[in-house]
Design a protein around this motif. Structure first.
Motif, short mmCIF file in Angstrom:
data_model
loop_
_atom_site.label_atom_id
_atom_site.label_comp_id
_atom_site.label_asym_id
_atom_site.label_seq_id
_atom_site.Cartn_x
_atom_site.Cartn_y
_atom_site.Cartn_z
N ILE A 166 1.02 -1.72 -3.82
CA ILE A 166 0.75 -0.40 -3.46
C ILE A 166 1.13 -0.23 -1.79
N ASN A 167 0.54 -1.43 -1.31
CA ASN A 167 0.73 -1.43 0.13
C ASN A 167 2.06 -1.52 0.77
N LYS A 168 2.91 -2.15 -0.26
CA LYS A 168 4.39 -2.26 0.04
C LYS A 168 5.04 -1.11 -0.24
N LEU A 169 4.56 -0.25 -1.27
CA LEU A 169 5.16 1.15 -1.47
C LEU A 169 4.69 2.06 -0.26
N TRP A 170 3.48 1.75 0.14
CA TRP A 170 3.10 2.78 1.33
C TRP A 170 3.76 2.55 2.50
N ASN A 171 4.23 1.32 2.65
CA ASN A 171 4.91 0.73 4.00
C ASN A 171 6.15 1.30 3.85
N ALA A 172 6.93 1.26 2.86
CA ALA A 172 8.31 1.50 2.54
C ALA A 172 8.33 3.00 2.78
N SER A 173 7.55 3.61 2.16
CA SER A 173 7.80 5.21 2.42
C SER A 173 7.44 5.64 3.79
N ARG A 174 6.43 4.70 4.75
CA ARG A 174 6.20 5.30 6.00
C ARG A 174 7.40 4.84 6.90
N PHE A 175 8.28 3.77 6.39
CA PHE A 175 9.46 3.50 7.18
C PHE A 175 10.31 4.61 6.99
N VAL A 176 10.43 5.21 5.56
CA VAL A 176 11.48 6.24 5.16
C VAL A 176 10.97 7.30 6.11
N LEU A 177 9.87 7.80 5.95
CA LEU A 177 9.36 8.99 6.68
C LEU A 177 9.62 8.92 8.30
N MET A 178 9.47 7.73 9.04
CA MET A 178 9.36 7.53 10.15
C MET A 178 10.80 7.99 10.66
N ASN A 179 12.01 7.47 9.91
CA ASN A 179 13.19 7.78 10.02
C ASN A 179 13.54 9.04 10.02
N ALA A 180 13.15 9.53 8.77
CA ALA A 180 13.41 11.12 8.38
C ALA A 180 12.98 12.34 9.46
N GLU A 181 12.02 11.61 10.30
CA GLU A 181 11.37 12.40 11.06
C GLU A 181 11.20 13.98 10.78
N GLY A 182 10.66 14.10 9.63
CA GLY A 182 10.36 15.36 9.12
C GLY A 182 11.58 16.21 8.74
N ALA A 183 12.72 15.59 8.51
CA ALA A 183 13.85 16.41 8.32
C ALA A 183 14.18 16.34 6.87
#
Length: 873
Positions: free
Chosen positions: A575-592
């Motif tokens: 779950i931590n892995k999922l959490w961080n992968a999500s964080r990575f994607v969202l950081m790069n998406a920058e809300g777009a």
RNA sequence: GGAAGUUUAGCUCAGCUGGGAGAGCAUUUGCCUUACAAGCAAAGGGUCAUAGGUUCGAGUCCUAUAACUUCCACCA
């Protein structure tokens, strides 16, 4: 955009999200004619219960199915409730009273029930609150209790109906009696254990003769109630005695010697003392020979007045005293140690006493038959299906069900006796006068019903039966029952015949059976053994999602499983892995928000989407078959290996590069896959997926009410995905080469590739450079172009040469290549072996044969290359 | 005495309708590579309990055997 915390911490959101789901009625089942209903009845935990690992697994499975079906668009009703647990609860309250120095008798029935209800109000809801911690998405607005007005009404209806059909009757029969709980028990409530005891041989003097007949017994105290001695009709030893009588020692009663087939001449002395009131077999013999039935024991396990001088003694004291008295009279022949099966009360574990008693029974034969047929005809299916055999085994050998209990906490049997004319009255409404003689002197039956009588009605009593309620009409019959194999006889079977009898429908279409949760060493978790692990403590430490996932993975339906914290930690890490992968994607998406642009897909995009589609298909199919463990395995494997370890890494060059088109393309796919993954995972780990879902750009609503991902054949890209596997193979090979020559991972290497897949490789150039740790890629016609000191490896799509200068040890490289050559030669031999088998070529599917030929060609090519390379070194 | 289950890597276990043995943990080696050390990469490790059979082909189907587990059963 809100910032996600850098580490996964379930405490941040689990309680908050549960409250949010509740607040927005996300669990509420609506009668919606446009939707297909899907109903699960929660096995009601006892109000005396505390949540244990068994519940946790049971609830997790139900919740996973419920959430899956809800997302698939069904109108899901998961109905929760609790069971009054007649005996268990009464036991607790009696104990509490004892501590206060009082008894239920001195309290009186009314006051006792008041206390019981108060107890229920205080503690009965505890387990419900605990279920919520797990994330259970049940419809709390329909919370039921086996003794609430609805269920009680159903019990009354069911009992009265059965009574008038002659399927419920009252009679004096041998039943299991618990002297400590002072109540009758059903056969199912008796647990048998091998107990060490003795075989006492007693001599009974034959009347008017010097002869003595020797009988053997394991329960000497019951001899006081003997009314015959039986021998086998064909037993020559005793042929002359049949028809004579013996004088029962200590009592002086003259009792007959009878012949009965039941006796096994080879066992014991071949002569059996018959005590019809205290032994099921003897009871039958007694009926056949018209023997009197003399009870020598009171309800509390002491001897009664029929025991003469032993009256008042406890059964075990009496046993000693009887043996002593027999010995004194010279009638004790011998004592043999003997272990035998003794029944124990499942609640208090004291030895059960079989005795004749007037009780209420359900006639089972007519009810069992249609219940068996329903499963034979597949109207109800067991998963795994082997449990159908266990079900049949029970129903085929079933005896009448003793349903009366000498308890106060429960459904009082709705029968009245007329004190004037003796009429028995059983109607849906309470009678005020005797319909036969008009007397107003009516007395209600004192006994209560077995708890399981009301549990048996659970699938429809909770929906309002016998009323024709909209709920009953829409949600019944239910779809799946999820429960452990240990309660098939108590509950599953009884719901089946009750459902068929009262509603003319099977109560559920599927029965999903699971095993027991055991401790780390494989022992059954139990309070007395002190090896139980509290699910709430695990939730406190790791979160509910981790507990849930750990309970579902690596478990085959119906099999027991061991609970280990190592598995919970694995789940937490995932779950931590999922959490961080999500964080990575969202950081790069920058809300777009990003769109999925099929025309701009890279080979890697098509590969991950292809893998996603395959995963959607497999997971959905597995869930539909209730293979929750397989579904979870497939999903976690996809997320961790394919998505995190490969795809996310593959997109980094685009994300970090300066081409906005490429970045947008990669983000589109990343967000698409992440969104799908969250929805796929939601039934298993509802909290964290809901939390992350809330961070996704442009999202509205909650994941709990989102659609489950669907397989889209237009996105399957099978060929492209297979081709891309070649890139993965190439990267892996380079990594392995570097490790084998102790090349530091940070040191970049030049790759020289002899290949026909130049286009594919060029398209993935940046990814290869990054993931393989390379500085450049050059295409060559032969290895010689790569220079002298090279290490090489043949893969599916390329022959790799890496010049490594000083790092290359020619001797080691030759050894490595020879080893590889051996492997390839082995592969060729294997393929040759198959292809030279004419039967294989003739009979195996053509595709298989073609595949085998292709492999042979491939390995032959590899062999040639490796040999060539060896020579050149 | 019946019935069911289990036997696969050091440990815990997956392996759906038969078509080249998998995961996690543990172990070894190397890495703090700007999502994650709760991590990454690479690697070692299995005559799938035994013996037969069916089949071109068996961990998977059939039959025996052994060991373990559980449930049921009135031999007094």
């Amino acid at each position: 955009m809100k910032e996600m915390h850098t580490t996964y911490d379930p405490k941040d959101f689990e309680d908050r999200l549960y409250a949010d789901w509740m607040k927005h009625n996300c669990f509420r089942a609506e009668i919606d004619p446009k939707k297909v209903p899907f109903t699960i009845m929660m096995p009601p935990p006892n109000i005396t219960g505390q949540l244990h690992m068994g519940h946790a697994m049971d609830e997790t499975m139900q919740d996973t199915v419920a959430r899956f079906k809800r997302m698939q668009g069904y109108s899901v009703l998961w109905l929760p409730g609790t069971d009054h647990a007649s005996l268990a609860t009464e036991h607790k309250i009696v104990e509490a009273l004892r501590e206060e120095g009082t008894t239920k008798e001195s309290l009186g029935r009314e006051e006792f029930l008041r206390r019981a209800w108060a107890w229920k109000e205080k503690y009965g809801g505890r387990i419900i609150e605990q279920l919520k911690k797990l994330g259970s998405s049940c419809d709390w607005s329909r919370l039921a209790f086996t003794m609430d007005a609805r269920c009680s009404r159903a019990v009354r209806e069911a009992f009265v109906n059965l009574y008038h059909k002659g399927l419920v009757y009252r009679g004096s029969r041998i039943i299991n009696w618990c002297p400590d709980c002072r109540t009758a028990l059903s056969d199912e409530e008796v647990e048998h254990t091998e107990d060490a005891g003795n075989f006492w041989h007693f001599a009974y003097p034959v009347k008017d003769s010097e002869e003595k007949l020797v009988v053997a017994t394991t329960r000497p105290e019951t001899m006081l109630g003997d009314t015959a001695v039986a021998v086998h009709p064909g037993d020559k030893r005793y042929a002359g005695l049949v028809g004579k009588t013996v004088i029962l020692p200590l009592v002086g009663r003259e009792i007959p010697i009878v012949a009965d087939e039941y006796v096994d001449p080879a066992f014991g002395t071949g002569a059996v003392k018959i005590t019809p009131s205290h032994d099921p077999n003897d009871f039958e013999v007694g009926l056949r020979h018209n023997l009197p039935m003399i009870r020598v024991m009171n309800d509390d396990g002491t001897m009664n007045e029929n025991a003469g001088e032993f009256c008042g003694l406890d059964r075990y004291e009496a046993r000693k005293a009887v043996v002593a008295a027999m010995k004194e009279r010279g009638l004790l022949v011998k004592i043999e140690p003997h272990t035998h099966n003794v029944g124990h009360c499942h609640r208090c574990h004291s030895a059960v006493e079989p005795l004749v008693s007037k009780q209420w029974f359900v006639k089972m034969a007519p009810l069992a038959k249609p219940a068996i047929e329903a499963v034979v005809k597949n109207k109800t299916k067991f998963t795994p299906d082997r449990f159908a055999k266990i079900y049949f085994n029970w129903l085929e050998n079933i005896r009448d069900w003793c349903i009366s209990r000498q308890l106060w906490w429960g459904h009082r049997i709705p029968v009245w006796y007329c004190e004037d004319c003796g009429e028995t009255i059983c109607e849906k409404e309470d009678p005020s006068v005797c319909p036969k003689c008009g007397s107003a002197h009516l007395k209600q039956e004192e006994d209560c019903l077995d708890t399981w009588f009301s549990s048996a009605l659970w699938p429809f009593s909770t929906l309002g039966w016998p009323e024709k309620t909209p709920d009953l009409d829409y949600f019944y019959p239910t779809d799946v029952l999820v429960t452990g194999y240990d309660i098939i006889p108590f509950w599953v079977m009884r719901m089946m015949f009750s459902g068929i009898e009262h509603t003319e429908k099977v109560p559920f279409r599927d029965v999903l059976i699971h095993g027991l949760v055991r401790d780390e060493k494989g022992k059954k978790m139990s309070k007395s053994a002190g090896n139980g692990i509290d699910p709430l403590e695990i939730i406190e430490k790791y979160g509910a999602d981790s507990l849930r996932l750990s309970l579902l993975t690596g478990v085959a339906p119906g099999n027991d499983t061991r609970f280990t914290t190592a598995k919970v930690e694995w789940a937490r890490n995932f779950i931590n892995k999922l959490w961080n992968a999500s964080r990575f994607v969202l950081m790069n998406a920058e809300g777009a928000e990003a769109e999925l642009n099929k025309r701009k897909f890279t080979p890697a995009d098509r590969w991950i989407i292809s893998r996603l589609m395959a995963t959607i298909r497999e997971v959905t199919l597995s869930l539909q078959k209730y293979d929750l463990g397989i579904a979870a395995d497939k999903l976690t494997d996809f997320v961790w290996s394919d998505f995190c370890d490969w795809y996310v890494e593959l997109t980094k060059p685009a994300l970090y590069g300066d081409d906005p088109e490429k970045k947008r393309g990669a983000l589109g796919v990343l967000l698409f896959v992440l969104d799908s993954v969250l929805r796929l995972l939601h039934p298993f780990i509802p909290f964290v997926t809901e939390e992350i879902y809330g961070y996704l750009p442009g999202k509205r609503g909650r994941i709990i009410t989102a659609d489950y991902p669907r397989y889209d054949s237009k996105l399957s890209y099978k060929k492209e995905a297979a081709a891309f596997e070649g890139i993965i193979g190439l990267i892996k090979a380079v990594r392995a080469i570097k490790v084998s020559v102790n090349c530091p991972p940070a040191k970049k290497v030049n790759l020289y590739l002899e290949t026909e897949a130049k286009a594919l490789i060029t398209a993935n150039r940046n990814s290869i450079l990054r993931l393989a740790g390379a500085s450049d890629i050059g295409f060559v016609e032969s290895g010689a172009e790569a220079g002298e000191k090279t290490v090489s490896q043949v893969t599916e799509i390329a022959h790799i040469f890496i010049p490594l200068g000083e790092l290359v040890n020619l001797e080691e490289e030759r050894a490595r290549l020879r080893k590889e050559l051996d492997r390839v030669i082995g592969e060729i031999a294997r393929a040759e072996g198959k292809l030279s088998n004419k039967s294989f070529v003739a009979k195996a599917p053509k595709k298989l044969v073609d595949d085998e030929r292709a492999k042979r060609e491939k390995y032959l090519d590899m062999k040639e290359r490796i040999e060539h390379q060896l020579e050149s070194l």
